[in-house]
Design a protein around this motif. Structure first.
Motif, PDB file in Angstrom:
ATOM      1  N   ASP A  35       0.942  -1.238  -0.096  1.00 52.60           N
ATOM      2  CA  ASP A  35      -0.023   0.124   0.124  1.00 52.60           C
ATOM      3  C   ASP A  35       0.907   1.253   0.038  1.00 52.60           C
ATOM      4  OD1 ASP A  35       0.796   0.608   2.692  1.00 52.60           O
ATOM      5  OD2 ASP A  35      -1.004  -0.537   3.331  1.00 52.60           O
ATOM      6  N   SER A  36       0.008   2.440  -0.195  1.00 55.47           N
ATOM      7  CA  SER A  36       1.015   3.468  -0.196  1.00 55.47           C
ATOM      8  C   SER A  36       1.571   4.068   0.918  1.00 55.47           C
ATOM      9  CB  SER A  36      -0.068   4.705  -0.618  1.00 55.47           C
ATOM     10  OG  SER A  36      -0.955   4.789   0.287  1.00 55.47           O
ATOM     11  N   LEU A  37       1.284   3.716   2.386  1.00 51.93           N
ATOM     12  CA  LEU A  37       1.978   3.938   3.384  1.00 51.93           C
ATOM     13  C   LEU A  37       3.296   3.075   3.364  1.00 51.93           C
ATOM     14  CD1 LEU A  37       2.240   5.400   6.107  1.00 51.93           C
ATOM     15  CD2 LEU A  37       0.810   3.381   7.171  1.00 51.93           C
ATOM     16  N   THR A  38       3.260   1.898   2.899  1.00 52.06           N
ATOM     17  CA  THR A  38       4.290   0.855   2.978  1.00 52.06           C
ATOM     18  C   THR A  38       5.278   1.536   1.938  1.00 52.06           C
ATOM     19  OG1 THR A  38       3.162  -0.919   3.856  1.00 52.06           O
ATOM     20  CG2 THR A  38       5.171  -1.367   2.698  1.00 52.06           C
ATOM     21  N   MET A  39       4.777   2.279   0.839  1.00 52.55           N
ATOM     22  CA  MET A  39       5.811   2.626  -0.141  1.00 52.55           C
ATOM     23  C   MET A  39       6.348   3.695   0.243  1.00 52.55           C
ATOM     24  SD  MET A  39       3.691   1.772  -3.664  1.00 52.55           S
ATOM     25  CE  MET A  39       4.891   2.517  -4.559  1.00 52.55           C
ATOM     26  N   VAL A  40       5.993   4.557   1.080  1.00 53.61           N
ATOM     27  CA  VAL A  40       6.739   5.636   1.793  1.00 53.61           C
ATOM     28  C   VAL A  40       7.542   5.091   2.643  1.00 53.61           C
ATOM     29  CG1 VAL A  40       6.273   7.585   3.379  1.00 53.61           C
ATOM     30  CG2 VAL A  40       4.932   7.325   1.564  1.00 53.61           C
ATOM     31  N   GLU A  41       7.187   4.213   3.540  1.00 51.52           N
ATOM     32  CA  GLU A  41       8.091   3.545   4.429  1.00 51.52           C
ATOM     33  C   GLU A  41       9.404   3.077   3.669  1.00 51.52           C
ATOM     34  OE1 GLU A  41       5.865   0.785   6.684  1.00 51.52           O
ATOM     35  OE2 GLU A  41       5.051   2.052   7.965  1.00 51.52           O
ATOM     36  N   ILE A  42       9.194   2.272   2.571  1.00 50.56           N
ATOM     37  CA  ILE A  42      10.176   1.823   1.878  1.00 50.56           C
ATOM     38  C   ILE A  42      11.089   2.756   1.202  1.00 50.56           C
ATOM     39  CG2 ILE A  42      10.696   0.510  -0.503  1.00 50.56           C
ATOM     40  CD1 ILE A  42       8.125  -1.257  -0.138  1.00 50.56           C
ATOM     41  N   SER A  43      10.584   3.820   0.830  1.00 52.60           N
ATOM     42  CA  SER A  43      11.349   4.975   0.201  1.00 52.60           C
ATOM     43  C   SER A  43      12.262   5.616   1.505  1.00 52.60           C
ATOM     44  CB  SER A  43      10.325   6.281  -0.090  1.00 52.60           C
ATOM     45  OG  SER A  43      10.897   7.405  -0.521  1.00 52.60           O
ATOM     46  N   MET A  44      11.784   5.620   2.571  1.00 49.53           N
ATOM     47  CA  MET A  44      12.650   6.238   3.717  1.00 49.53           C
ATOM     48  C   MET A  44      13.565   5.106   4.010  1.00 49.53           C
ATOM     49  SD  MET A  44       9.566   7.791   6.262  1.00 49.53           S
ATOM     50  CE  MET A  44       9.940   7.042   7.456  1.00 49.53           C
ATOM     51  N   ARG A  45      13.573   3.865   3.922  1.00 50.83           N
ATOM     52  CA  ARG A  45      14.370   2.936   4.449  1.00 50.83           C
ATOM     53  C   ARG A  45      15.291   3.098   3.519  1.00 50.83           C
ATOM     54  NH1 ARG A  45      14.533  -1.584   7.768  1.00 50.83           N
ATOM     55  NH2 ARG A  45      12.604  -0.368   8.871  1.00 50.83           N
ATOM     56  N   LEU A  46      15.037   3.064   2.188  1.00 48.96           N
ATOM     57  CA  LEU A  46      16.305   3.238   0.923  1.00 48.96           C
ATOM     58  C   LEU A  46      16.947   4.395   1.299  1.00 48.96           C
ATOM     59  CD1 LEU A  46      13.848   2.416  -2.195  1.00 48.96           C
ATOM     60  CD2 LEU A  46      15.782   0.927  -1.122  1.00 48.96           C
ATOM     61  N   GLU A  47      16.358   5.523   1.581  1.00 47.98           N
ATOM     62  CA  GLU A  47      17.189   6.798   1.871  1.00 47.98           C
ATOM     63  C   GLU A  47      18.092   6.443   3.111  1.00 47.98           C
ATOM     64  OE1 GLU A  47      14.999  10.391   2.254  1.00 47.98           O
ATOM     65  OE2 GLU A  47      13.655   9.660   0.839  1.00 47.98           O
ATOM     66  N   ARG A  48      17.753   5.816   4.083  1.00 50.30           N
ATOM     67  CA  ARG A  48      18.490   5.656   5.422  1.00 50.30           C
ATOM     68  C   ARG A  48      19.502   4.493   5.027  1.00 50.30           C
ATOM     69  NH1 ARG A  48      15.954   2.281   9.831  1.00 50.30           N
ATOM     70  NH2 ARG A  48      17.252   0.648   8.803  1.00 50.30           N
ATOM     71  N   ASP A  49      19.216   3.460   4.313  1.00 49.89           N
ATOM     72  CA  ASP A  49      20.229   2.453   4.111  1.00 49.89           C
ATOM     73  C   ASP A  49      21.200   2.634   3.023  1.00 49.89           C
ATOM     74  OD1 ASP A  49      18.714   1.170   6.218  1.00 49.89           O
ATOM     75  OD2 ASP A  49      17.991  -0.457   4.873  1.00 49.89           O
ATOM     76  N   LEU A  50      20.533   3.339   2.101  1.00 47.55           N
ATOM     77  CA  LEU A  50      21.365   3.456   0.745  1.00 47.55           C
ATOM     78  C   LEU A  50      21.908   4.954   0.543  1.00 47.55           C
ATOM     79  CD1 LEU A  50      19.506   1.363  -1.717  1.00 47.55           C
ATOM     80  CD2 LEU A  50      21.451   0.596  -0.144  1.00 47.55           C
ATOM     81  N   GLY A  51      21.484   6.009   1.254  1.00 50.04           N
ATOM     82  CA  GLY A  51      21.863   7.342   1.267  1.00 50.04           C
ATOM     83  C   GLY A  51      21.646   7.993   0.179  1.00 50.04           C
ATOM     84  N   ILE A  52      20.502   7.601  -0.523  1.00 48.47           N
ATOM     85  CA  ILE A  52      19.752   8.195  -1.709  1.00 48.47           C
ATOM     86  C   ILE A  52      18.516   8.731  -1.267  1.00 48.47           C
ATOM     87  CG2 ILE A  52      21.132   6.843  -3.273  1.00 48.47           C
ATOM     88  CD1 ILE A  52      18.572   5.091  -3.785  1.00 48.47           C
ATOM     89  N   GLU A  53      18.210   9.849  -2.002  1.00 45.58           N
ATOM     90  CA  GLU A  53      16.770  10.428  -1.863  1.00 45.58           C
ATOM     91  C   GLU A  53      15.783   9.909  -2.823  1.00 45.58           C
ATOM     92  OE1 GLU A  53      14.779  14.736  -1.554  1.00 45.58           O
ATOM     93  OE2 GLU A  53      17.187  14.662  -1.398  1.00 45.58           O
ATOM     94  N   VAL A  54      14.623   9.274  -2.359  1.00 42.51           N
ATOM     95  CA  VAL A  54      13.805   8.690  -3.056  1.00 42.51           C
ATOM     96  C   VAL A  54      12.493   9.348  -2.793  1.00 42.51           C
ATOM     97  CG1 VAL A  54      12.552   6.514  -3.790  1.00 42.51           C
ATOM     98  CG2 VAL A  54      14.985   6.367  -3.336  1.00 42.51           C
ATOM     99  N   ALA A  55      11.954  10.273  -3.869  1.00 43.17           N
ATOM    100  CA  ALA A  55      10.788  11.023  -3.248  1.00 43.17           C
ATOM    101  C   ALA A  55       9.540  10.041  -3.209  1.00 43.17           C
ATOM    102  CB  ALA A  55      10.433  12.098  -4.379  1.00 43.17           C
ATOM    103  N   ASP A  56       8.689  10.323  -2.201  1.00 38.98           N
ATOM    104  CA  ASP A  56       7.340   9.616  -2.159  1.00 38.98           C
ATOM    105  C   ASP A  56       6.606   9.340  -3.417  1.00 38.98           C
ATOM    106  OD1 ASP A  56       7.990   9.691   0.425  1.00 38.98           O
ATOM    107  OD2 ASP A  56       6.535  11.237   1.004  1.00 38.98           O
ATOM    108  N   ASN A  57       6.571  10.152  -4.166  1.00 38.71           N
ATOM    109  CA  ASN A  57       5.944   9.947  -5.621  1.00 38.71           C
ATOM    110  C   ASN A  57       6.799   9.196  -6.724  1.00 38.71           C
ATOM    111  OD1 ASN A  57       7.867  11.954  -6.176  1.00 38.71           O
ATOM    112  ND2 ASN A  57       6.310  13.500  -6.964  1.00 38.71           N
ATOM    113  N   GLU A  58       8.044   8.893  -6.364  1.00 36.17           N
ATOM    114  CA  GLU A  58       8.861   8.257  -7.400  1.00 36.17           C
ATOM    115  C   GLU A  58       8.578   6.700  -7.311  1.00 36.17           C
ATOM    116  OE1 GLU A  58      12.844   9.877  -8.247  1.00 36.17           O
ATOM    117  OE2 GLU A  58      12.602  10.266  -6.047  1.00 36.17           O
ATOM    118  N   LEU A  59       7.944   6.279  -6.320  1.00 38.73           N
ATOM    119  CA  LEU A  59       7.507   4.796  -6.275  1.00 38.73           C
ATOM    120  C   LEU A  59       5.967   4.743  -6.454  1.00 38.73           C
ATOM    121  CD1 LEU A  59       9.637   3.584  -3.104  1.00 38.73           C
ATOM    122  CD2 LEU A  59      10.284   3.593  -5.574  1.00 38.73           C
ATOM    123  N   ARG A  60       5.638   4.056  -7.511  1.00 38.28           N
ATOM    124  CA  ARG A  60       4.244   3.784  -7.756  1.00 38.28           C
ATOM    125  C   ARG A  60       3.861   2.325  -7.660  1.00 38.28           C
ATOM    126  NH1 ARG A  60       6.809   5.649 -12.052  1.00 38.28           N
ATOM    127  NH2 ARG A  60       6.047   4.038 -13.310  1.00 38.28           N
ATOM    128  N   GLY A  61       2.690   2.172  -7.523  1.00 42.08           N
ATOM    129  CA  GLY A  61       2.034   0.798  -7.360  1.00 42.08           C
ATOM    130  C   GLY A  61       2.318  -0.057  -8.697  1.00 42.08           C
TER     131      GLY A  61
END
Length: 93
Positions: A35-61
């Motif tokens: 779901d969209s909330l989990t996609m936001v969490e995935i985005s935040m985790r990628l930013e934290r773990d990989l040091g890249i910025e992934v905007a919430d709207n860059e990940l789509r279903g």
């Protein structure tokens, strides 16, 4: 499989209880019932773990895991800027 793919799958597994049989490069987030909330969490985790910025709207279903890996790899390689500079590429030199 690439290291990035394995990292993405690990993040999804931590944040979402996806059926392991459905997790494959051509699977979309929608097929995995992410779901969209989990996609936001995935985005935040990628930013934290990989040091890249992934905007919430860059990940789509409708994005496949393979497309997501390519997006992540491009960011890691510095080919895609931050959301305020999307579409800008960095030249050598």
């Amino acid at each position: 499989m690439s290291t990035t793919y394995e990292q993405l799958v690990a993040v999804i597994a931590k944040l979402h209880d996806a059926d392991p049989e459905l997790v494959r490069p051509e699977a979309t987030f929608a097929e995995l019932d992410v779901d969209s909330l989990t996609m936001v969490e995935i985005s935040m985790r990628l930013e934290r773990d990989l040091g890249i910025e992934v905007a919430d709207n860059e990940l789509r279903g409708d994005m496949t895991l393979d497309e997501t890996v390519r997006l992540i790899d491009a960011k890691l390689d510095g080919l895609i800027g931050t959301p305020t500079t999307t579409g800008t590429t960095h030249s050598k030199g």
